[in-house]
Design an enzyme around this catalytic site. Sequence first.
Site, PDB file in Angstrom:
ATOM      1  N   ASP A 149       0.874  -1.166   0.000  1.00  0.00           N
ATOM      2  CA  ASP A 149       0.000   0.000   0.000  1.00  0.00           C
ATOM      3  C   ASP A 149       0.916   1.221   0.000  1.00  0.00           C
ATOM      4  O   ASP A 149       2.102   1.119   0.341  1.00  0.00           O
ATOM      5  CB  ASP A 149      -0.896  -0.031   1.243  1.00  0.00           C
ATOM      6  N   ASP A 187       0.021   5.073   1.095  1.00  0.00           N
ATOM      7  CA  ASP A 187      -0.125   5.982   2.232  1.00  0.00           C
ATOM      8  C   ASP A 187      -0.184   5.207   3.542  1.00  0.00           C
ATOM      9  O   ASP A 187      -1.025   4.334   3.719  1.00  0.00           O
ATOM     10  CB  ASP A 187      -1.379   6.838   2.065  1.00  0.00           C
ATOM     11  N   SER A 230      -2.198  11.214   5.640  1.00  0.00           N
ATOM     12  CA  SER A 230      -2.834  12.433   6.122  1.00  0.00           C
ATOM     13  C   SER A 230      -4.345  12.294   5.991  1.00  0.00           C
ATOM     14  O   SER A 230      -4.828  11.842   4.948  1.00  0.00           O
ATOM     15  CB  SER A 230      -2.369  13.632   5.288  1.00  0.00           C
TER      16      SER A 230
END
Length: 177
Positions: A7, A9, A16
């Site tokens: 993955d 992020d 975020s």
Amino acid sequence: MKLIILDRDGVINEDSPDYIKSVDEWHPIPGSLEAIALLNQFGYTVAVATNQSGLARGFYDETTLNAIHDKMRLSAKTVGGHIDSIFYCPHGPNDHCDCRKPKPGLLQQIAAHYQISLTTVPYVGDSYRDLDAANRAGAVPILVLTGNGHKALSVDSAFDFAHFDNLLAFAKTLKNS
């Protein structure tokens, strides 16, 4: 072929809640780029599978997403790593596509691209959605505790998965595999 799917992020770069909307907002998690280089040294082809609903939401466009991915690839290269491919879902949560994790479509696209079964392929994520997608696609779900990993540990899972502090800790376990 030895393939590993990551993955983005929360695994490779800091996540975020406001999305990573620009090249300047993309920051690698300490050790993640070195982990990619280590995986390459161990003979793994590295693919990335990532939901990018910020496209559907209008937070950024494909040119910006490509620039973010270029920065990620270049950053990995500076430490001797290589990301072979990046697959992403551009849809929002209400688009009912087959590629948005936790559905397995994105991972199935990767399997078709490499003409490989996912039964022994690790998919490293930081959310239960990632683990569920891996399980549904027949891959090996691996959780890292960076990003949203601690939250994913609190979910009552119907399947088993291993977890590690971060991507580098996991990569080091693959030395002799």
